[in-house]
Structure formats: structure tokens, C-alpha cells
Design a protein around this motif. Structure first.
Motif, short mmCIF file in Angstrom:
data_model
loop_
_atom_site.label_atom_id
_atom_site.label_comp_id
_atom_site.label_asym_id
_atom_site.label_seq_id
_atom_site.Cartn_x
_atom_site.Cartn_y
_atom_site.Cartn_z
N ASN A 73 0.83 -1.20 0.00
CA ASN A 73 0.00 0.00 0.00
C ASN A 73 0.86 1.26 0.00
O ASN A 73 0.56 2.23 -0.72
CB ASN A 73 -0.93 -0.01 1.21
N LYS A 74 1.92 1.26 0.76
CA LYS A 74 2.81 2.43 0.82
C LYS A 74 3.49 2.67 -0.52
O LYS A 74 3.65 3.82 -0.95
CB LYS A 74 3.85 2.25 1.92
N ALA A 75 3.89 1.59 -1.19
CA ALA A 75 4.54 1.73 -2.49
C ALA A 75 3.56 2.30 -3.51
O ALA A 75 3.89 3.21 -4.28
CB ALA A 75 5.08 0.38 -2.97
N LEU A 76 2.33 1.79 -3.52
CA LEU A 76 1.33 2.27 -4.46
C LEU A 76 0.94 3.72 -4.17
O LEU A 76 0.72 4.52 -5.09
CB LEU A 76 0.09 1.37 -4.42
N THR A 77 0.87 4.06 -2.90
CA THR A 77 0.55 5.44 -2.53
C THR A 77 1.63 6.39 -3.02
O THR A 77 1.33 7.49 -3.52
CB THR A 77 0.41 5.55 -0.99
N GLN A 78 2.88 5.98 -2.89
CA GLN A 78 3.98 6.83 -3.36
C GLN A 78 3.94 6.99 -4.88
O GLN A 78 4.17 8.09 -5.39
CB GLN A 78 5.32 6.22 -2.95
N LEU A 79 3.60 5.93 -5.60
CA LEU A 79 3.50 6.00 -7.06
C LEU A 79 2.35 6.91 -7.48
O LEU A 79 2.44 7.63 -8.48
CB LEU A 79 3.30 4.60 -7.65
N ALA A 80 1.26 6.89 -6.71
CA ALA A 80 0.11 7.76 -7.00
C ALA A 80 0.50 9.23 -6.81
O ALA A 80 0.07 10.10 -7.57
CB ALA A 80 -1.07 7.39 -6.12
N LYS A 81 1.32 9.51 -5.80
CA LYS A 81 1.74 10.89 -5.54
C LYS A 81 2.61 11.43 -6.67
O LYS A 81 2.60 12.63 -6.95
CB LYS A 81 2.49 10.97 -4.21
N THR A 82 3.37 10.55 -7.32
CA THR A 82 4.22 10.98 -8.42
C THR A 82 3.44 11.11 -9.72
O THR A 82 3.95 11.63 -10.71
CB THR A 82 5.39 10.00 -8.65
N GLY A 83 2.20 10.60 -9.72
CA GLY A 83 1.36 10.71 -10.91
C GLY A 83 1.47 9.56 -11.88
O GLY A 83 0.83 9.58 -12.94
N LEU A 84 2.26 8.54 -11.53
CA LEU A 84 2.41 7.40 -12.45
C LEU A 84 1.18 6.50 -12.46
O LEU A 84 0.86 5.89 -13.47
CB LEU A 84 3.64 6.58 -12.08
N ILE A 85 0.50 6.40 -11.31
CA ILE A 85 -0.69 5.58 -11.25
C ILE A 85 -1.84 6.37 -10.63
O ILE A 85 -1.62 7.40 -9.97
CB ILE A 85 -0.47 4.27 -10.44
N GLU A 86 -3.04 5.89 -10.86
CA GLU A 86 -4.25 6.50 -10.32
C GLU A 86 -4.98 5.45 -9.49
O GLU A 86 -5.21 4.33 -9.96
CB GLU A 86 -5.15 6.98 -11.46
N ARG A 87 -5.32 5.79 -8.27
CA ARG A 87 -6.01 4.84 -7.39
C ARG A 87 -7.50 5.16 -7.38
O ARG A 87 -7.91 6.27 -7.10
CB ARG A 87 -5.43 4.90 -5.97
N ARG A 88 -8.30 4.15 -7.72
CA ARG A 88 -9.75 4.33 -7.79
C ARG A 88 -10.41 3.47 -6.73
O ARG A 88 -10.16 2.26 -6.65
CB ARG A 88 -10.28 3.93 -9.17
N ARG A 89 -11.26 4.09 -5.94
CA ARG A 89 -11.91 3.40 -4.84
C ARG A 89 -12.74 2.23 -5.36
O ARG A 89 -13.51 2.37 -6.31
CB ARG A 89 -12.79 4.38 -4.07
N LYS A 90 -12.56 1.08 -4.75
CA LYS A 90 -13.29 -0.17 -5.05
C LYS A 90 -12.98 -0.73 -6.43
O LYS A 90 -13.58 -1.72 -6.84
CB LYS A 90 -14.80 0.04 -4.90
N SER A 91 -12.05 -0.11 -7.13
CA SER A 91 -11.74 -0.59 -8.47
C SER A 91 -10.28 -1.03 -8.60
O SER A 91 -9.97 -1.96 -9.34
CB SER A 91 -12.04 0.51 -9.50
N GLY A 92 -9.38 -0.36 -7.89
CA GLY A 92 -7.98 -0.72 -7.96
C GLY A 92 -7.11 0.44 -8.40
O GLY A 92 -7.53 1.60 -8.40
#
Length: 242
Positions: free
Chosen positions: A51-70
Motif C-alpha cells: 500500500n505504501k509503495a502504491l501510494t507513493q506511485l500515485a503521488k508521483t502521478g504514475l498511477i491513479e487509485r480508484r476506490r473499489k476498483s484498484g
């Protein structure tokens, strides 16, 4: 509970692995990242580390986190300055993506009436007609159709444009003194749609540019981008009253 040194190193490994897959083009924009449970099982670590790794990637703009979708690889959205002539390679690299281009066609001929209108020429002269596609990662970024006035830039006739894109070549060798931009929306025809990998009729953004060097007409170019992936920005200040 504090993470162990092993968990911290795994965090960096997960971060690096996902970054590499995105920047290499293995995971395309819109690709859904494996769920946290699957990644935790793959790396033999806690979901908190993932979760921490994905959160960091989201902050850099490489990924987008969507609630209940992934989590999904984000669609890159480039910005160009309207009043500048920017190198497309630098635009792509500013997105954190690898750049390359493919030359589709190159021909030399005597200018037609349409060529002279595009370049703003009064008399017929030899021109170089170039078409190429620029890529961000493995995805097409924009298509380019360029005319070069060989009377103004005779060295271009011998250039292959296989190692260096036409716009970059001109910026490095011909100092421009004036430029004119026209920006408008266009629909992708069959050639543009095929080059960009989009459906025919898709809304696109076209930047039309004419460039001069010390009064000589140097080049005219059409740069066509998928409309939803590109925006144009102009910075200005209020005019001063006289």
C-alpha cells in the motif's frame, strides 16, 4: 508496528519494479495494477508495504487509485507552451517516459502551389516533405507533417533524419527569429488514426507552426496530438497602458 529493514527494502523493490514496467511501456496507460493482496503474495510481504509503495506511485502521478476498483497506470497528459517552440523529445521526457520517433516518409520536390501557401513563399523553390510519428514509451504521442524550404536550409537535403527528428535537427542548427502558431481542433482521418492508434474521427489537437530565420521562410509543420492527452498553456501579463 514498525516495518523491518527487509520490509523497507521490499518497499523500494516493489516501487522500482512497477516504475520500470510503466516507464518501459510494458504496462500501458489504463492498465490495472495487480491488487494489493496479489502483490503482497508475490513479494511475500505485508499489504501495508504494498500500500505504501502504491501510494507513493500515485503521488508521483504514475498511477491513479480508484476506490473499489484498484490502481491504474495514468494516461499521460502533456502541456505545451503556446508561445514557445519546444522539442517534442523534451515534452515526452517531462512525462517520465522514454522517447523515440519513426520516420514514415521523406521526399524532395519542387514546391507546389499548396507548399508555397503553407510556407509563405512567393516563388517556386525546392522543398523537403517529411512525415513521422513521435512516441512516448510504446504509445504514439503525436504525428508530424513538415515542409522544409531547401533554399533557406540546403543542408537538410542530405540529412537522413533517422537518428534525429526533423524539429530537433532544425532547433539545433537553424536559429529561428520569428514563428507563428495556429491551434485548432481536427478529426483524425485514416492516416492520422492509423499513426496514433485511435479511431477515425477522434478529436485531435493540431498545432500549425510556421518559422522564419532572419526573414527567410524555414519550415511549416502540422503536429497532431490525441485531444484528450494534450493541452496548451500560455503565460502572459497585463499590457501596460501607454
Amino acid at each position: 508496528m514498525a516495518e523491518s529493514a527487509g520490509e523497507l527494502s521490499l518497499h523500494q523493490r516493489i516501487l522500482g519494479d512497477i516504475e520500470n514496467r510503466i516507464l518501459s511501456g510494458e504496462w500501458q496507460p489504463g492498465f490495472r495494477i495487480p491488487f494489493e493482496v496479489a502483490l503482497a503474495k508475490q513479494y511475500k510481504c505485508s499489504r501495508m508495504t504494498v500500500n505504501k509503495a502504491l501510494t507513493q506511485l500515485a503521488k508521483t502521478g504514475l498511477i491513479e487509485r480508484r476506490r473499489k476498483s484498484g490502481s491504474y497506470v495514468t494516461q499521460p497528459r502533456a502541456q505545451s507552451a503556446v508561445l514557445e517552440i519546444r522539442d517534442i523529445k523534451l515534452e515526452v521526457q517531462s512525462l517520465g517516459l522514454a522517447y523515440h520517433f519513426k520516420l514514415a516518409a521523406k521526399s524532395q520536390r519542387r514546391s507546389s502551389a499548396e507548399d508555397r501557401q503553407r510556407l509563405g513563399l512567393d516563388v517556386a523553390s525546392p522543398v523537403l516533405d517529411i512525415r513521422c510519428t513521435h512516441f512516448a514509451g510504446s504509445r504514439p504521442f503525436c504525428v508530424e507533417h513538415r515542409l522544409i524550404n531547401l533554399t533557406a536550409v540546403p543542408d537538410a537535403a542530405a540529412e537522413t533524419f533517422e537518428e534525429e527528428a526533423p524539429g530537433q535537427w532544425l532547433l539545433n542548427r537553424v536559429p529561428w527569429s520569428a514563428a507563428e502558431h495556429t491551434i485548432r481542433a481536427v478529426s483524425a482521418d485514416d492516416v492520422v488514426a492509423t499513426s496514433l492508434g485511435i479511431p477515425i474521427g477522434t478529436a485531435c489537437l493540431m498545432v500549425e507552426r510556421r518559422t522564419w530565420s532572419n526573414g527567410a521562410n524555414v519550415t511549416h509543420v502540422h503536429l497532431i496530438y490525441p485531444g484528450e492527452q494534450h493541452s496548451l498553456v500560455a503565460s502572459f501579463t497585463p499590457s501596460q497602458p501607454k
